[in-house]
Design a protein around this motif. Structure first.
Motif, PDB file in Angstrom:
ATOM      1  N   GLY A   1       0.828  -1.210   0.000  1.00 17.42           N
ATOM      2  CA  GLY A   1       0.000   0.000   0.000  1.00 17.42           C
ATOM      3  C   GLY A   1       0.858   1.255   0.000  1.00 17.42           C
ATOM      4  N   ALA A   2       1.945   1.228   0.758  1.00 24.34           N
ATOM      5  CA  ALA A   2       2.863   2.376   0.781  1.00 24.34           C
ATOM      6  C   ALA A   2       3.547   2.556  -0.576  1.00 24.34           C
ATOM      7  CB  ALA A   2       3.904   2.191   1.889  1.00 24.34           C
ATOM      8  N   LEU A   3       3.866   1.450  -1.247  1.00 22.07           N
ATOM      9  CA  LEU A   3       4.456   1.556  -2.588  1.00 22.07           C
ATOM     10  C   LEU A   3       3.472   2.179  -3.577  1.00 22.07           C
ATOM     11  CD1 LEU A   3       6.508  -1.730  -3.097  1.00 22.07           C
ATOM     12  CD2 LEU A   3       7.364   0.614  -2.969  1.00 22.07           C
ATOM     13  N   VAL A   4       2.213   1.785  -3.480  1.00 29.06           N
ATOM     14  CA  VAL A   4       1.189   2.380  -4.349  1.00 29.06           C
ATOM     15  C   VAL A   4       1.061   3.873  -4.040  1.00 29.06           C
ATOM     16  CG1 VAL A   4      -1.276   2.397  -4.894  1.00 29.06           C
ATOM     17  CG2 VAL A   4      -0.050   0.230  -4.730  1.00 29.06           C
ATOM     18  N   ALA A   5       1.109   4.238  -2.776  1.00 29.85           N
ATOM     19  CA  ALA A   5       1.056   5.662  -2.404  1.00 29.85           C
ATOM     20  C   ALA A   5       2.257   6.407  -2.995  1.00 29.85           C
ATOM     21  CB  ALA A   5       1.014   5.807  -0.887  1.00 29.85           C
ATOM     22  N   MET A   6       3.421   5.748  -3.022  1.00 29.70           N
ATOM     23  CA  MET A   6       4.614   6.356  -3.624  1.00 29.70           C
ATOM     24  C   MET A   6       4.390   6.618  -5.116  1.00 29.70           C
ATOM     25  SD  MET A   6       8.382   4.766  -4.255  1.00 29.70           S
ATOM     26  CE  MET A   6       7.770   3.866  -5.674  1.00 29.70           C
TER      27      MET A   6
ATOM     28  N   PRO B   1       2.286  14.782  -7.693  1.00 29.08           N
ATOM     29  CA  PRO B   1       3.072  15.268  -6.541  1.00 29.08           C
ATOM     30  C   PRO B   1       2.245  16.172  -5.621  1.00 29.08           C
ATOM     31  CG  PRO B   1       4.261  15.598  -8.606  1.00 29.08           C
ATOM     32  CD  PRO B   1       2.873  15.163  -8.959  1.00 29.08           C
ATOM     33  N   GLY B   2       2.366  15.898  -4.320  1.00 26.46           N
ATOM     34  CA  GLY B   2       1.699  16.742  -3.342  1.00 26.46           C
ATOM     35  C   GLY B   2       0.263  16.384  -3.044  1.00 26.46           C
ATOM     36  N   ALA B   3      -0.277  15.389  -3.706  1.00 27.51           N
ATOM     37  CA  ALA B   3      -1.672  14.984  -3.458  1.00 27.51           C
ATOM     38  C   ALA B   3      -1.690  13.965  -2.324  1.00 27.51           C
ATOM     39  CB  ALA B   3      -2.279  14.404  -4.738  1.00 27.51           C
ATOM     40  N   TRP B   4      -1.300  14.410  -1.144  1.00 29.62           N
ATOM     41  CA  TRP B   4      -1.096  13.471  -0.031  1.00 29.62           C
ATOM     42  C   TRP B   4      -2.372  12.783   0.413  1.00 29.62           C
ATOM     43  CZ3 TRP B   4      -3.393  14.372   4.654  1.00 29.62           C
ATOM     44  CH2 TRP B   4      -3.867  15.655   4.875  1.00 29.62           C
ATOM     45  N   VAL B   5      -3.515  13.435   0.302  1.00 25.77           N
ATOM     46  CA  VAL B   5      -4.781  12.798   0.676  1.00 25.77           C
ATOM     47  C   VAL B   5      -5.053  11.617  -0.255  1.00 25.77           C
ATOM     48  CG1 VAL B   5      -7.279  13.103   0.859  1.00 25.77           C
ATOM     49  CG2 VAL B   5      -5.749  14.889   1.702  1.00 25.77           C
ATOM     50  N   ALA B   6      -4.868  11.827  -1.558  1.00 27.24           N
ATOM     51  CA  ALA B   6      -5.064  10.748  -2.525  1.00 27.24           C
ATOM     52  C   ALA B   6      -4.069   9.614  -2.276  1.00 27.24           C
ATOM     53  CB  ALA B   6      -4.915  11.280  -3.944  1.00 27.24           C
ATOM     54  N   GLU B   7      -2.854   9.968  -1.887  1.00 31.36           N
ATOM     55  CA  GLU B   7      -1.836   8.948  -1.613  1.00 31.36           C
ATOM     56  C   GLU B   7      -2.243   8.074  -0.422  1.00 31.36           C
ATOM     57  OE1 GLU B   7       1.786  11.167  -1.056  1.00 31.36           O
ATOM     58  OE2 GLU B   7       1.362  12.325  -2.856  1.00 31.36           O
TER      59      GLU B   7
ATOM     60  N   VAL C   1      -5.271   7.686   0.947  1.00 31.75           N
ATOM     61  CA  VAL C   1      -6.498   6.933   0.659  1.00 31.75           C
ATOM     62  C   VAL C   1      -6.188   5.750  -0.253  1.00 31.75           C
ATOM     63  CG1 VAL C   1      -8.736   7.047  -0.493  1.00 31.75           C
ATOM     64  CG2 VAL C   1      -8.047   8.863   1.084  1.00 31.75           C
ATOM     65  N   THR C   2      -5.438   5.976  -1.325  1.00 32.46           N
ATOM     66  CA  THR C   2      -5.107   4.899  -2.255  1.00 32.46           C
ATOM     67  C   THR C   2      -4.288   3.812  -1.561  1.00 32.46           C
ATOM     68  OG1 THR C   2      -5.068   6.510  -4.053  1.00 32.46           O
ATOM     69  CG2 THR C   2      -4.083   4.365  -4.493  1.00 32.46           C
ATOM     70  N   GLY C   3      -3.304   4.201  -0.790  1.00 28.41           N
ATOM     71  CA  GLY C   3      -2.488   3.220  -0.063  1.00 28.41           C
ATOM     72  C   GLY C   3      -3.309   2.394   0.905  1.00 28.41           C
ATOM     73  N   CYS C   4      -4.219   3.039   1.615  1.00 35.18           N
ATOM     74  CA  CYS C   4      -5.083   2.323   2.570  1.00 35.18           C
ATOM     75  C   CYS C   4      -6.041   1.371   1.855  1.00 35.18           C
ATOM     76  CB  CYS C   4      -5.872   3.315   3.423  1.00 35.18           C
ATOM     77  SG  CYS C   4      -4.858   4.197   4.609  1.00 35.18           S
ATOM     78  N   VAL C   5      -6.613   1.825   0.753  1.00 38.63           N
ATOM     79  CA  VAL C   5      -7.543   0.976   0.001  1.00 38.63           C
ATOM     80  C   VAL C   5      -6.810  -0.257  -0.535  1.00 38.63           C
ATOM     81  CG1 VAL C   5      -8.937   0.853  -2.108  1.00 38.63           C
ATOM     82  CG2 VAL C   5      -9.186   2.789  -0.556  1.00 38.63           C
ATOM     83  N   VAL C   6      -5.623  -0.065  -1.087  1.00 38.01           N
ATOM     84  CA  VAL C   6      -4.847  -1.198  -1.610  1.00 38.01           C
ATOM     85  C   VAL C   6      -4.517  -2.174  -0.487  1.00 38.01           C
ATOM     86  CG1 VAL C   6      -2.596  -1.846  -2.561  1.00 38.01           C
ATOM     87  CG2 VAL C   6      -3.921  -0.013  -3.610  1.00 38.01           C
ATOM     88  N   ALA C   7      -4.046  -1.671   0.654  1.00 39.11           N
ATOM     89  CA  ALA C   7      -3.719  -2.549   1.778  1.00 39.11           C
ATOM     90  C   ALA C   7      -4.949  -3.296   2.277  1.00 39.11           C
ATOM     91  CB  ALA C   7      -3.092  -1.733   2.911  1.00 39.11           C
ATOM     92  N   LEU C   8      -6.081  -2.616   2.354  1.00 39.08           N
ATOM     93  CA  LEU C   8      -7.316  -3.251   2.804  1.00 39.08           C
ATOM     94  C   LEU C   8      -7.774  -4.335   1.829  1.00 39.08           C
ATOM     95  CD1 LEU C   8      -9.608  -3.258   4.902  1.00 39.08           C
ATOM     96  CD2 LEU C   8     -10.796  -1.627   3.439  1.00 39.08           C
ATOM     97  N   LEU C   9      -7.762  -4.026   0.541  1.00 38.36           N
ATOM     98  CA  LEU C   9      -8.173  -5.009  -0.462  1.00 38.36           C
ATOM     99  C   LEU C   9      -7.257  -6.229  -0.457  1.00 38.36           C
ATOM    100  CD1 LEU C   9      -9.170  -2.699  -3.463  1.00 38.36           C
ATOM    101  CD2 LEU C   9     -10.690  -4.033  -1.961  1.00 38.36           C
ATOM    102  N   LEU C  10      -5.961  -6.000  -0.362  1.00 37.22           N
ATOM    103  CA  LEU C  10      -5.027  -7.131  -0.310  1.00 37.22           C
ATOM    104  C   LEU C  10      -5.263  -7.986   0.935  1.00 37.22           C
ATOM    105  CD1 LEU C  10      -1.721  -5.465  -1.539  1.00 37.22           C
ATOM    106  CD2 LEU C  10      -2.976  -7.296  -2.668  1.00 37.22           C
ATOM    107  N   THR C  11      -5.515  -7.339   2.054  1.00 32.31           N
ATOM    108  CA  THR C  11      -5.767  -8.080   3.293  1.00 32.31           C
ATOM    109  C   THR C  11      -7.032  -8.920   3.175  1.00 32.31           C
ATOM    110  OG1 THR C  11      -4.679  -6.363   4.589  1.00 32.31           O
ATOM    111  CG2 THR C  11      -6.126  -7.860   5.773  1.00 32.31           C
ATOM    112  N   VAL C  12      -8.098  -8.334   2.659  1.00 31.88           N
ATOM    113  CA  VAL C  12      -9.380  -9.043   2.571  1.00 31.88           C
ATOM    114  C   VAL C  12      -9.338 -10.165   1.544  1.00 31.88           C
ATOM    115  CG1 VAL C  12     -11.797  -8.781   1.886  1.00 31.88           C
ATOM    116  CG2 VAL C  12     -10.748  -7.097   3.396  1.00 31.88           C
ATOM    117  N   PHE C  13      -8.822  -9.885   0.356  1.00 32.06           N
ATOM    118  CA  PHE C  13      -8.909 -10.860  -0.720  1.00 32.06           C
ATOM    119  C   PHE C  13      -7.816 -11.930  -0.698  1.00 32.06           C
ATOM    120  CE2 PHE C  13     -11.513  -7.429  -2.574  1.00 32.06           C
ATOM    121  CZ  PHE C  13     -12.689  -8.159  -2.690  1.00 32.06           C
TER     122      PHE C  13
END
Length: 142
Positions: free
Chosen positions: A32-37, A44-50, A52-64
């Motif tokens: 998830g952190a790599l996706v945020a990177m 650049p600078g869209a830290w909220v999107a980073e 949110v995207t990192g959290c969603v990826v980590a959550l999806l990977l954990t669930v699936f």
């Protein structure tokens, strides 16, 4: 320091921590952190999107991937090296009072431990159970 570099460092630390724990959860957070990177490199600078995207990826990977990780852990022949500590002998490094924590050395590694009885430095103990980072021990032969 650029935000993408911070995400890369966080991802690296999480993957290293995963290698020590073998739980798969930290691996998904690292990915998830790599996706945020990657998001930071594109936007650049869209830290909220980073975040949110990192959290969603980590959550999806954990669930699936839960069924996959469950199968790996329950697979025949899979043994967590830490679970093999139960039944092994160790030595008290720091005195353990009944109901309080001390330190024992088991298999060349230092562990926090507790016991229902007082144990003096240098005594030989046997591991009865293991928590996440705490061993339950008793005096050998006792």
């Amino acid at each position: 320091m650029d935000l993408w570099l911070i995400w890369l460092i966080v991802a690296g630390l999480l993957v290293i921590a995963e290698m020590l724990t073998l739980t798969f959860y930290l691996l998904w957070l690292g990915l998830g952190a790599l996706v945020a990177m990657i998001v930071d490199l594109i936007f650049p600078g869209a830290w909220v999107a980073e975040v949110v995207t990192g959290c969603v990826v980590a959550l999806l990977l954990t669930v699936f991937t839960k069924p996959l990780t469950r199968r790996i852990v329950k697979a025949r022949g899979f043994k967590d090296a830490v679970d093999e500590l139960v039944g092994k002998e160790g030595t008290v490094i720091e005195e353990i009072e009944a109901g309080r924590r001390g330190i024992v050395k088991v298999g060349g590694e230092l562990w926090s431990a507790e016991s229902d009885e007082s144990l003096q430095k240098g005594e030989t103990v046997v591991v009865l159970a293991r928590g996440s980072a705490l061993l339950q021990v008793t005096k050998r032969g006792g």
